[in-house]
Design a protein around this motif. Structure first.
Motif, PDB file in Angstrom:
ATOM      1  N   ASP A 236     -81.665  57.494 -57.415  1.00 52.70           N
ATOM      2  CA  ASP A 236     -81.221  58.697 -58.123  1.00 52.70           C
ATOM      3  C   ASP A 236     -82.189  59.857 -57.953  1.00 52.70           C
ATOM      4  O   ASP A 236     -81.810  61.022 -58.132  1.00 52.70           O
ATOM      5  N   ALA A 237     -83.455  59.544 -57.648  1.00 58.06           N
ATOM      6  CA  ALA A 237     -84.452  60.604 -57.463  1.00 58.06           C
ATOM      7  C   ALA A 237     -84.362  61.258 -56.091  1.00 58.06           C
ATOM      8  O   ALA A 237     -85.025  62.272 -55.849  1.00 58.06           O
ATOM      9  N   ILE A 238     -83.547  60.713 -55.191  1.00 57.35           N
ATOM     10  CA  ILE A 238     -83.377  61.308 -53.865  1.00 57.35           C
ATOM     11  C   ILE A 238     -82.484  62.539 -53.988  1.00 57.35           C
ATOM     12  O   ILE A 238     -81.335  62.440 -54.421  1.00 57.35           O
ATOM     13  N   ARG A 239     -83.003  63.665 -53.604  1.00 57.93           N
ATOM     14  CA  ARG A 239     -82.239  64.918 -53.620  1.00 57.93           C
ATOM     15  C   ARG A 239     -82.670  65.741 -52.416  1.00 57.93           C
ATOM     16  O   ARG A 239     -83.691  66.420 -52.463  1.00 57.93           O
ATOM     17  N   ILE A 240     -81.880  65.668 -51.335  1.00 61.10           N
ATOM     18  CA  ILE A 240     -82.207  66.410 -50.128  1.00 61.10           C
ATOM     19  C   ILE A 240     -81.435  67.716 -50.147  1.00 61.10           C
ATOM     20  O   ILE A 240     -80.209  67.718 -50.046  1.00 61.10           O
ATOM     21  N   PRO A 241     -82.117  68.851 -50.302  1.00 59.63           N
ATOM     22  CA  PRO A 241     -81.413  70.137 -50.395  1.00 59.63           C
ATOM     23  C   PRO A 241     -80.681  70.476 -49.103  1.00 59.63           C
ATOM     24  O   PRO A 241     -81.036  70.021 -48.014  1.00 59.63           O
ATOM     25  N   THR A 242     -79.668  71.297 -49.232  1.00 61.78           N
ATOM     26  CA  THR A 242     -78.954  71.831 -48.080  1.00 61.78           C
ATOM     27  C   THR A 242     -79.383  73.272 -47.868  1.00 61.78           C
ATOM     28  O   THR A 242     -79.710  73.975 -48.826  1.00 61.78           O
ATOM     29  N   PRO A 243     -79.392  73.747 -46.629  1.00 53.41           N
ATOM     30  CA  PRO A 243     -79.840  75.127 -46.382  1.00 53.41           C
ATOM     31  C   PRO A 243     -78.984  76.167 -47.099  1.00 53.41           C
ATOM     32  O   PRO A 243     -79.477  77.187 -47.553  1.00 53.41           O
ATOM     33  N   GLY A 244     -77.695  75.926 -47.209  1.00 52.52           N
ATOM     34  CA  GLY A 244     -76.793  76.877 -47.840  1.00 52.52           C
ATOM     35  C   GLY A 244     -76.397  76.424 -49.230  1.00 52.52           C
ATOM     36  O   GLY A 244     -77.067  75.612 -49.869  1.00 52.52           O
ATOM     37  N   PRO A 245     -75.274  76.918 -49.720  1.00 54.80           N
ATOM     38  CA  PRO A 245     -74.802  76.500 -51.043  1.00 54.80           C
ATOM     39  C   PRO A 245     -74.331  75.052 -51.038  1.00 54.80           C
ATOM     40  O   PRO A 245     -74.010  74.487 -49.994  1.00 54.80           O
ATOM     41  N   GLY A 246     -74.273  74.478 -52.200  1.00 53.70           N
ATOM     42  CA  GLY A 246     -73.848  73.084 -52.313  1.00 53.70           C
ATOM     43  C   GLY A 246     -74.891  72.227 -52.984  1.00 53.70           C
ATOM     44  O   GLY A 246     -76.069  72.592 -53.059  1.00 53.70           O
ATOM     45  N   ARG A 247     -74.446  71.093 -53.471  1.00 59.37           N
ATOM     46  CA  ARG A 247     -75.354  70.186 -54.160  1.00 59.37           C
ATOM     47  C   ARG A 247     -76.220  69.413 -53.167  1.00 59.37           C
ATOM     48  O   ARG A 247     -75.788  69.155 -52.043  1.00 59.37           O
TER      49      ARG A 247
END
Length: 283
Positions: free
Chosen positions: A168-179
């Motif tokens: 649950d701690a894995i959160r890889i951001p995306t360059p643009g909008p979106g979760r």
């Protein structure tokens, strides 16, 4: 000229925009790059803060900066930025999860519970196991062995209960909008995570997993005969890739201040791990 173990120009180009410009009290900070290089020297050598070379400035400034940015999430922001690639994801979403135990030095015990300047927990992630005072590091890495999430528990804590918190701690951001992306395509883990309830939960989340059965589970299913069901799917060739998480632990423990825990506060020790994890991504 970049000294041994110091920030490269490429790493600094990513880190600099994420650091605060003013400390809100007395104007601008002391040079950030100088201070971070001092922190890296301390983590690499494991020497006492007071032995910090003069070229990095006052040791109290380096220690204060490490503690402050561990507590306010600055190091986590740097790791998140380092994890963003051109398509916003790691190369492949084949995740390996494991844990390692780190011996806590006697100076790491006795943190204040009341009046603490930085967030405190009941145990400060220090427990007693066969090795004495220990801390356990739970780690998830991608297929190339780069850290995705880091969690600390007392040394005697089990691995399986921490699997879902680590995922649950894995959160890889995306360059643009979106979760941010969280769910891996495949999860690889050892027998410490081979619980029926864990397999069922991973199936409900749509996560393919490669986890070997324990001997007692095989014997129990054989004793039940036809009602014992079929064994869970297992890919031995893919399981051999689990060594990437072990290699990542080795990279982290090249820093002597991480191989043995000297820090009293769990939040500061974890912040140190996150900083080095970000540098692994930036290599």
């Amino acid at each position: 000229m970049v000294g041994r173990g110091e920030l490269t120009d490429r790493a600094w180009a990513l880190i600099e925009p994420l650091l605060p410009v003013s400390n809100g009290r007395s104007g601008r900070w002391r040079d950030h790059r100088q201070v971070i290089n001092g922190i890296l020297w301390k983590l690499r050598t494991g020497a006492p803060w007071r032995d910090l070379p003069e070229r990095y400035g006052p040791w109290k400034t380096c220690h204060e900066r490490l503690a402050r940015w561990s507590a306010d999430g600055t190091w986590d922001k740097i790791l998140a930025a380092a994890q963003v690639k051109e398509d916003g994801t790691p190369v492949e979403w084949v995740i390996s999860v494991d844990s390692t135990i780190v011996r806590a030095h006697q100076h790491a015990a006795g943190a204040r519970k009341k009046g603490a300047r930085f967030p405190a927990t009941a145990t400060e992630a220090i427990g007693r196991s066969r090795g004495g005072l220990t801390t356990k590091i739970h780690l998830a890495v991608d297929r190339r062995g780069r850290p995705l999430s880091i969690l600390l528990t007392p040394g005697q804590a089990g691995d399986n209960p921490q699997l879902l918190p680590v995922l649950d701690a894995i959160r890889i951001p995306t360059p643009g909008p979106g979760r941010p992306r969280k769910r891996p395509d495949v999860l690889i883990a050892d027998k410490g995570y081979a619980h029926d309830s864990t397999r069922a939960l991973l199936r409900r989340r749509g996560i393919t997993h490669v986890i070997p059965e324990r001997a007692d589970q095989i014997a129990r299913r054989a004793a039940q005969g036809s009602s014992g069901g079929r064994p869970p799917g297992f890919d031995p060739a893919l399981y051999r890739e689990r060594n990437v998480v072990e290699r990542c632990f080795n990279r982290l423990k090249h820093y002597r201040d991480l191989a043995t825990r000297y820090t009293k506060r769990a939040v500061i020790y974890r912040g140190s791990l996150v900083l080095i994890a970000a540098l692994i991504w930036l290599r």
